[in-house]
Scaffold this motif. Structure first.
Motif, mmCIF file in Angstrom:
data_model
loop_
_atom_site.group_PDB
_atom_site.id
_atom_site.type_symbol
_atom_site.label_atom_id
_atom_site.label_comp_id
_atom_site.label_asym_id
_atom_site.label_seq_id
_atom_site.Cartn_x
_atom_site.Cartn_y
_atom_site.Cartn_z
ATOM 1 N N MET A 1 0.835 -1.174 0.000
ATOM 2 C CA MET A 1 0.000 0.000 0.000
ATOM 3 C C MET A 1 0.885 1.244 0.000
ATOM 4 O O MET A 1 1.728 1.388 0.863
ATOM 5 N N GLU A 2 0.683 2.096 -0.961
ATOM 6 C CA GLU A 2 1.441 3.337 -0.974
ATOM 7 C C GLU A 2 0.947 4.285 0.099
ATOM 8 O O GLU A 2 1.717 4.735 0.928
ATOM 9 N N ARG A 3 -0.306 4.615 0.046
ATOM 10 C CA ARG A 3 -0.898 5.487 1.064
ATOM 11 C C ARG A 3 -1.934 4.672 1.821
ATOM 12 O O ARG A 3 -2.665 3.891 1.240
ATOM 13 N N ALA A 4 -1.967 4.866 3.111
ATOM 14 C CA ALA A 4 -2.920 4.110 3.904
ATOM 15 C C ALA A 4 -3.673 5.049 4.833
ATOM 16 O O ALA A 4 -3.083 5.925 5.441
ATOM 17 N N ASN A 5 -4.965 4.858 4.877
ATOM 18 C CA ASN A 5 -5.769 5.519 5.888
ATOM 19 C C ASN A 5 -6.460 4.402 6.656
ATOM 20 O O ASN A 5 -6.196 3.224 6.439
ATOM 21 N N ARG A 6 -7.334 4.743 7.558
ATOM 22 C CA ARG A 6 -7.946 3.700 8.373
ATOM 23 C C ARG A 6 -8.842 2.772 7.559
ATOM 24 O O ARG A 6 -8.973 1.608 7.886
ATOM 25 N N TRP A 7 -9.440 3.276 6.489
ATOM 26 C CA TRP A 7 -10.257 2.403 5.646
ATOM 27 C C TRP A 7 -9.402 1.349 4.980
ATOM 28 O O TRP A 7 -9.725 0.166 5.008
ATOM 29 N N THR A 8 -8.296 1.763 4.367
ATOM 30 C CA THR A 8 -7.459 0.785 3.665
ATOM 31 C C THR A 8 -6.787 -0.166 4.645
ATOM 32 O O THR A 8 -6.645 -1.356 4.350
ATOM 33 N N LEU A 9 -6.396 0.331 5.819
ATOM 34 C CA LEU A 9 -5.817 -0.564 6.824
ATOM 35 C C LEU A 9 -6.857 -1.557 7.331
ATOM 36 O O LEU A 9 -6.547 -2.742 7.512
ATOM 37 N N ALA A 10 -8.081 -1.092 7.561
ATOM 38 C CA ALA A 10 -9.146 -1.985 8.016
ATOM 39 C C ALA A 10 -9.432 -3.063 6.987
ATOM 40 O O ALA A 10 -9.584 -4.238 7.329
ATOM 41 N N GLU A 11 -9.495 -2.686 5.723
ATOM 42 C CA GLU A 11 -9.726 -3.681 4.670
ATOM 43 C C GLU A 11 -8.584 -4.676 4.597
ATOM 44 O O GLU A 11 -8.804 -5.876 4.426
ATOM 45 N N ALA A 12 -7.359 -4.216 4.746
ATOM 46 C CA ALA A 12 -6.213 -5.111 4.702
ATOM 47 C C ALA A 12 -6.215 -6.083 5.884
ATOM 48 O O ALA A 12 -5.753 -7.214 5.769
ATOM 49 N N LEU A 13 -6.774 -5.655 7.018
ATOM 50 C CA LEU A 13 -6.858 -6.510 8.199
ATOM 51 C C LEU A 13 -8.097 -7.399 8.195
ATOM 52 O O LEU A 13 -8.281 -8.215 9.088
#
Length: 60
Positions: A1-13
């Motif tokens: 992930m280049e840029r991560a916010n809480r949405w992208t981190l949540a999806e990755a988790l």
């Protein structure tokens, strides 16, 4: 992930949304002094017995 916010981190988790990741920072009670002092105290305590750092030779 280049840029991560809480949405992208949540999806990755594997979470359905960022609510679980937002809970702690949104509701935590932060002590500014503790937030500054605890990491400094930890690093001094754990790094004090390591090799001398470059600033030991540079600073008086």
């Amino acid at each position: 992930m280049e840029r991560a916010n809480r949405w992208t981190l949540a999806e990755a988790l594997g979470h359905s949304g960022p609510r679980r990741l937002q809970h702690f920072p949104a509701r935590a009670v932060w002590g500014n002094d503790a937030a500054r002092d605890r990491p400094a105290d930890w690093s001094v305590g754990h790094l004090a017995n390591e090799r001398p750092c470059w600033w030991d030779r540079v600073l008086p």
